[in-house]
Design an enzyme around this catalytic site. Structure first.
Site, short mmCIF file in Angstrom:
data_model
loop_
_atom_site.label_atom_id
_atom_site.label_comp_id
_atom_site.label_asym_id
_atom_site.label_seq_id
_atom_site.Cartn_x
_atom_site.Cartn_y
_atom_site.Cartn_z
CG ASP A 1 4.05 -3.43 5.54
OD1 ASP A 1 4.13 -2.40 5.13
OD2 ASP A 1 3.08 -4.04 6.32
CG ASP B 1 -0.06 -0.21 2.55
OD1 ASP B 1 -0.37 -1.27 3.18
OD2 ASP B 1 0.58 0.40 2.73
N1 SAM Z 1 -0.32 -4.13 7.32
C1 SAM Z 1 -0.64 -5.03 6.72
C2 SAM Z 1 -0.76 -6.25 7.92
O1 SAM Z 1 -0.04 -6.15 8.94
O2 SAM Z 1 -1.07 -7.42 7.71
C3 SAM Z 1 0.45 -5.47 5.61
C4 SAM Z 1 -0.03 -4.53 4.54
S1 SAM Z 1 0.96 -4.88 3.01
C5 SAM Z 1 -0.36 -4.75 1.93
C6 SAM Z 1 1.11 -6.86 2.97
C7 SAM Z 1 1.74 -7.09 1.68
O3 SAM Z 1 2.81 -8.22 1.66
C8 SAM Z 1 0.99 -7.49 0.47
O4 SAM Z 1 0.92 -6.39 -0.40
C9 SAM Z 1 1.46 -8.62 0.06
O5 SAM Z 1 1.18 -9.00 -1.44
C10 SAM Z 1 2.86 -8.78 0.34
N2 SAM Z 1 3.70 -10.02 0.55
C11 SAM Z 1 3.10 -11.23 0.91
N3 SAM Z 1 4.07 -12.09 0.76
C12 SAM Z 1 5.08 -11.53 0.17
C13 SAM Z 1 6.35 -11.98 -0.22
N4 SAM Z 1 6.85 -13.40 -0.02
N5 SAM Z 1 7.38 -11.08 -0.83
C14 SAM Z 1 6.89 -9.72 -0.87
N6 SAM Z 1 5.57 -9.09 -0.48
C15 SAM Z 1 4.73 -10.36 -0.02
#
Ligand code: SAM
Length: 261
Positions: free
Chosen positions: A138, A69
């Site tokens: 994150d 985000d």
């Molecule tokens: N603040 C939120 C929480 O505490 O749950 C997290 C927000 S952010 C949107 C989480 C992000 O992690 C998502 O956009 C997701 O696509 C990303 N994500 C999940 N697994 C991942 C990985 N292995 N490598 C990079 N990004 C990843």
């Protein structure tokens, strides 16, 4: 209460729902879990970023794993020492629709100090050595693409990707329903980093409202810093006093951190 559905899509990695809500403004939901909302996003993004970035005396190069985000890099870039923030986000669609529907959260993607990589944060960590002053994880919950972002191997990889005085923080969910996750994260981090602590904040749109972050540091202690380290910052939640207070835990949470894995 949902006023309007803005965008719904099954991406290559997860179900992405962007909705307009009555109380919290626009909201990003991934696989049915609230990620961020316009109204309360500042709590999480300020607390994941400013606690480690004020603890480190000179954070020049920062890595954000996940963070689609854009809120975490927005807060990181408030620190003048930061010369570059690399963000590795696995799902480009999260960035695309956050830019479109969460403009106050995602506006730093165009900052010349930002480098966005669409890829797996786990692989990026394995390929990085002695590279970063601060690493912020994150990520989503340990399901789907984020499953291996909560393993001891990942935390070891983080240690290797950090410089010799580096600090990392990972979001580690809530102590009411995810006690096991927190117990394991703290236990694993304690085995790898000389300084390892849990801190909390209050996020109304997250399960239980009490959220935690696990901090691992090779050298600097977040509770033992010169006052001169702090400077005025445009925030709505983080303060110097709260920096320290966030590490004071309710007894049942303290006990979680002391129990064996
Ligand atoms: N603040 C939120 C929480 O505490 O749950 C997290 C927000 S952010 C949107 C989480 C992000 O992690 C998502 O956009 C997701 O696509 C990303 N994500 C999940 N697994 C991942 C990985 N292995 N490598 C990079 N990004 C990843």
């Amino acid at each position: 209460k949902i006023n309007k559905t803005l965008h719904i899509e099954k991406t290559d990695f997860q179900q992405l729902d962007m909705i307009e809500t009555d109380e919290f403004g626009n909201m990003l939901v991934l696989d049915g879990m609230v990620m961020t909302s316009e109204r309360d996003e500042f709590v999480y993004h300020e607390m994941i970023a400013h606690v480690p970035l004020f603890t480190h005396p000179n954070p020049q190069k920062v890595l954000v794993v996940g963070g689609g985000d854009g809120g975490t890099i927005r807060e990181v870039l408030k620190h003048p020492n930061v010369q570059k923030v690399v963000q590795v986000e696995i799902d480009g669609k999260v960035v695309e629709y956050s830019k479109q529907y969460l403009p106050h959260i995602s506006f730093e993607y165009d900052n010349p100090r930002t480098e966005l990589i669409i890829g797996d944060g786990f692989m990026h960590i394995l390929e990085s050595t002695d590279e970063y002053d601060v690493i912020l994880v994150d990520s989503t919950e340990p399901v789907g693409p984020a499953a291996n972002l909560f393993t001891k191997g990942f935390y070891s990889g983080i240690s290797n990707a950090l410089k010799e005085d580096g600090i990392f923080v990972a979001q580690t969910d809530n102590p009411w329903f995810k006690g096991d996750l927190i117990r394991k994260a703290i236990h694993d981090t304690k085995e790898i980093f000389p300084v390892s602590k849990l801190y909390t904040c209050n996020i109304p749109t997250y399960p239980s409202g009490m959220w935690t972050f696990t901090l691992g540091s090779k050298k600097y202690d977040p509770l033992n810093m010169p006052d001169s380290r702090f400077f005025e910052l445009d925030t709505k939640y983080y303060t110097k006093e709260l920096h320290y207070a966030s590490f004071v835990l309710p007894k049942f949470v303290q006990e979680l951190c002391e129990e064996k894995k």
